[in-house]
Design a protein around this motif. Structure first.
Motif, PDB file in Angstrom:
ATOM      1  N   SER A  27     -37.805  -9.976 -25.462  1.00  0.00           N
ATOM      2  CA  SER A  27     -38.141 -10.542 -26.761  1.00  0.00           C
ATOM      3  C   SER A  27     -38.348 -12.050 -26.636  1.00  0.00           C
ATOM      4  N   THR A  28     -39.271 -12.578 -27.396  1.00  0.00           N
ATOM      5  CA  THR A  28     -39.459 -14.030 -27.425  1.00  0.00           C
ATOM      6  C   THR A  28     -38.265 -14.713 -28.093  1.00  0.00           C
ATOM      7  N   LYS A  29     -37.407 -13.949 -28.761  1.00  0.00           N
ATOM      8  CA  LYS A  29     -36.248 -14.517 -29.450  1.00  0.00           C
ATOM      9  C   LYS A  29     -35.001 -14.573 -28.568  1.00  0.00           C
ATOM     10  N   ALA A  30     -35.060 -13.991 -27.379  1.00  0.00           N
ATOM     11  CA  ALA A  30     -33.923 -14.028 -26.455  1.00  0.00           C
ATOM     12  C   ALA A  30     -33.924 -15.361 -25.710  1.00  0.00           C
ATOM     13  N   THR A  31     -32.847 -15.661 -25.010  1.00  0.00           N
ATOM     14  CA  THR A  31     -32.763 -16.925 -24.277  1.00  0.00           C
ATOM     15  C   THR A  31     -32.612 -16.724 -22.770  1.00  0.00           C
ATOM     16  N   ARG A  32     -32.077 -15.641 -22.349  1.00  0.00           N
ATOM     17  CA  ARG A  32     -31.839 -15.369 -20.925  1.00  0.00           C
ATOM     18  C   ARG A  32     -33.146 -14.922 -20.259  1.00  0.00           C
ATOM     19  N   SER A  33     -33.384 -15.350 -19.035  1.00  0.00           N
ATOM     20  CA  SER A  33     -34.625 -14.971 -18.351  1.00  0.00           C
ATOM     21  C   SER A  33     -34.396 -13.794 -17.411  1.00  0.00           C
ATOM     22  N   PRO A  34     -35.456 -13.080 -17.074  1.00  0.00           N
ATOM     23  CA  PRO A  34     -35.317 -11.999 -16.090  1.00  0.00           C
ATOM     24  C   PRO A  34     -34.829 -12.502 -14.733  1.00  0.00           C
ATOM     25  N   TRP A  35     -35.079 -13.776 -14.404  1.00  0.00           N
ATOM     26  CA  TRP A  35     -34.676 -14.325 -13.116  1.00  0.00           C
ATOM     27  C   TRP A  35     -33.174 -14.571 -13.039  1.00  0.00           C
ATOM     28  N   SER A  36     -32.495 -14.580 -14.157  1.00  0.00           N
ATOM     29  CA  SER A  36     -31.041 -14.761 -14.155  1.00  0.00           C
ATOM     30  C   SER A  36     -30.322 -13.428 -14.370  1.00  0.00           C
ATOM     31  N   THR A  37     -31.043 -12.351 -14.191  1.00  0.00           N
ATOM     32  CA  THR A  37     -30.521 -11.010 -14.438  1.00  0.00           C
ATOM     33  C   THR A  37     -30.455 -10.238 -13.132  1.00  0.00           C
ATOM     34  N   LYS A  45     -45.813  -7.004 -33.161  1.00  0.00           N
ATOM     35  CA  LYS A  45     -44.546  -7.390 -33.784  1.00  0.00           C
ATOM     36  C   LYS A  45     -43.383  -7.520 -32.813  1.00  0.00           C
ATOM     37  N   GLY A  46     -43.543  -7.063 -31.596  1.00  0.00           N
ATOM     38  CA  GLY A  46     -42.417  -7.063 -30.670  1.00  0.00           C
ATOM     39  C   GLY A  46     -41.417  -5.976 -31.030  1.00  0.00           C
ATOM     40  N   LEU A  47     -40.211  -6.134 -30.554  1.00  0.00           N
ATOM     41  CA  LEU A  47     -39.154  -5.166 -30.853  1.00  0.00           C
ATOM     42  C   LEU A  47     -38.661  -5.351 -32.280  1.00  0.00           C
ATOM     43  N   PRO A  48     -38.236  -4.268 -32.922  1.00  0.00           N
ATOM     44  CA  PRO A  48     -37.655  -4.401 -34.256  1.00  0.00           C
ATOM     45  C   PRO A  48     -36.437  -5.327 -34.240  1.00  0.00           C
ATOM     46  N   GLU A  49     -36.263  -6.087 -35.309  1.00  0.00           N
ATOM     47  CA  GLU A  49     -35.180  -7.076 -35.411  1.00  0.00           C
ATOM     48  C   GLU A  49     -33.800  -6.484 -35.148  1.00  0.00           C
ATOM     49  N   ASP A  50     -33.539  -5.260 -35.633  1.00  0.00           N
ATOM     50  CA  ASP A  50     -32.214  -4.669 -35.429  1.00  0.00           C
ATOM     51  C   ASP A  50     -31.932  -4.425 -33.949  1.00  0.00           C
ATOM     52  N   ILE A  51     -32.947  -4.065 -33.187  1.00  0.00           N
ATOM     53  CA  ILE A  51     -32.767  -3.856 -31.746  1.00  0.00           C
ATOM     54  C   ILE A  51     -32.520  -5.197 -31.058  1.00  0.00           C
ATOM     55  N   VAL A  52     -33.265  -6.221 -31.429  1.00  0.00           N
ATOM     56  CA  VAL A  52     -33.103  -7.554 -30.827  1.00  0.00           C
ATOM     57  C   VAL A  52     -31.708  -8.100 -31.129  1.00  0.00           C
ATOM     58  N   ARG A  53     -31.259  -7.965 -32.376  1.00  0.00           N
ATOM     59  CA  ARG A  53     -29.923  -8.460 -32.756  1.00  0.00           C
ATOM     60  C   ARG A  53     -28.831  -7.764 -31.959  1.00  0.00           C
ATOM     61  N   ALA A  54     -28.974  -6.462 -31.798  1.00  0.00           N
ATOM     62  CA  ALA A  54     -27.951  -5.688 -31.091  1.00  0.00           C
ATOM     63  C   ALA A  54     -27.977  -5.918 -29.581  1.00  0.00           C
ATOM     64  N   ALA A  55     -29.054  -6.492 -29.058  1.00  0.00           N
ATOM     65  CA  ALA A  55     -29.206  -6.664 -27.606  1.00  0.00           C
ATOM     66  C   ALA A  55     -28.196  -7.636 -27.016  1.00  0.00           C
ATOM     67  N   GLY A  56     -27.855  -8.686 -27.734  1.00  0.00           N
ATOM     68  CA  GLY A  56     -26.893  -9.669 -27.219  1.00  0.00           C
ATOM     69  C   GLY A  56     -27.310 -10.213 -25.869  1.00  0.00           C
ATOM     70  N   ASP A  57     -26.409 -10.150 -24.882  1.00  0.00           N
ATOM     71  CA  ASP A  57     -26.686 -10.656 -23.536  1.00  0.00           C
ATOM     72  C   ASP A  57     -27.698  -9.806 -22.778  1.00  0.00           C
ATOM     73  N   SER A  58     -28.078  -8.678 -23.331  1.00  0.00           N
ATOM     74  CA  SER A  58     -29.078  -7.822 -22.695  1.00  0.00           C
ATOM     75  C   SER A  58     -30.489  -8.171 -23.149  1.00  0.00           C
ATOM     76  N   GLY A  59     -30.617  -9.202 -23.971  1.00  0.00           N
ATOM     77  CA  GLY A  59     -31.926  -9.673 -24.392  1.00  0.00           C
ATOM     78  C   GLY A  59     -32.499 -10.611 -23.344  1.00  0.00           C
ATOM     79  N   LEU A  60     -33.756 -10.424 -23.003  1.00  0.00           N
ATOM     80  CA  LEU A  60     -34.416 -11.247 -21.990  1.00  0.00           C
ATOM     81  C   LEU A  60     -35.694 -11.847 -22.553  1.00  0.00           C
ATOM     82  N   ARG A  61     -35.996 -13.054 -22.092  1.00  0.00           N
ATOM     83  CA  ARG A  61     -37.198 -13.765 -22.526  1.00  0.00           C
ATOM     84  C   ARG A  61     -37.899 -14.322 -21.306  1.00  0.00           C
ATOM     85  N   ILE A  62     -39.183 -14.084 -21.194  1.00  0.00           N
ATOM     86  CA  ILE A  62     -39.962 -14.657 -20.100  1.00  0.00           C
ATOM     87  C   ILE A  62     -40.244 -16.110 -20.467  1.00  0.00           C
ATOM     88  N   PRO A  63     -39.828 -17.046 -19.632  1.00  0.00           N
ATOM     89  CA  PRO A  63     -40.023 -18.463 -19.961  1.00  0.00           C
ATOM     90  C   PRO A  63     -41.512 -18.822 -20.047  1.00  0.00           C
TER      91      PRO A  63
END
Length: 153
Positions: free
Chosen positions: A80-90, A105-123
């Motif tokens: 998600s573009t709303k995540a902060t962690r990158s795939p390179w730190s995973t 639209k990307g992923l639904p908001e409820d899925i993104v919110r629930a992702a927590g530390d499992s959310g990834l963003r391509i820088p």
């Protein structure tokens, strides 16, 4: 090796590109309904997906259904573009699920919110673009996961 999950994909060519990536890496492609295209043979042939019959593709009625079948031990990563962690730190592991939302639209908001530390963003460079093409994002993330498993072939 990995599971590529496209939630409500809209563009058949992106699903086709993801299918080719899945085939090239020994991964499974999961398509979660609703789909913005048909998977009937005549439509698949028309879009030039002559390799589609070789892709391990699974279609799901809902994301919840896929998660239930995958089981509690399954590891899901949500792009998600709303995540902060990158795939390179995973630290990816074979069998991980890489989850992508639809093109507009990307992923639904409820899925993104629930992702927590499992959310990834391509820088991306700030203010350069709102997002990457879906199949490009899938390729970047999948091949980082594959790279971590080297030597692969």
């Amino acid at each position: 090796m990995f599971h590529l999950v496209m939630v409500a994909p809209e563009i058949p060519h992106n699903a086709g590109a993801a299918g080719r990536l899945a085939l090239a890496t020994g991964s499974v492609l999961h398509l979660v309904k609703p789909l913005g295209f048909s998977l009937e043979d005549k439509y698949v042939r028309r879009t030039g997906l002559d390799y589609w019959q070789d892709v391990d593709v699974r279609v799901w009625e809902s994301f919840d259904e896929l998660k239930a079948v995958a089981g509690e031990e399954a590891r899901f990563w949500y792009l998600s573009t709303k995540a902060t962690r990158s795939p390179w730190s995973t630290a990816f592991e074979p069998g991980d699920y890489l989850v992508f939302g639809c093109e507009t639209k990307g992923l639904p908001e409820d899925i993104v919110r629930a992702a927590g530390d499992s959310g990834l963003r391509i820088p991306m460079k700030p203010d350069s673009t709102r997002s990457l093409n879906l199949s490009t994002a899938i390729a970047i993330t999948l091949y980082e996961a594959v790279r971590q498993q080297a030597p692969m072939w």
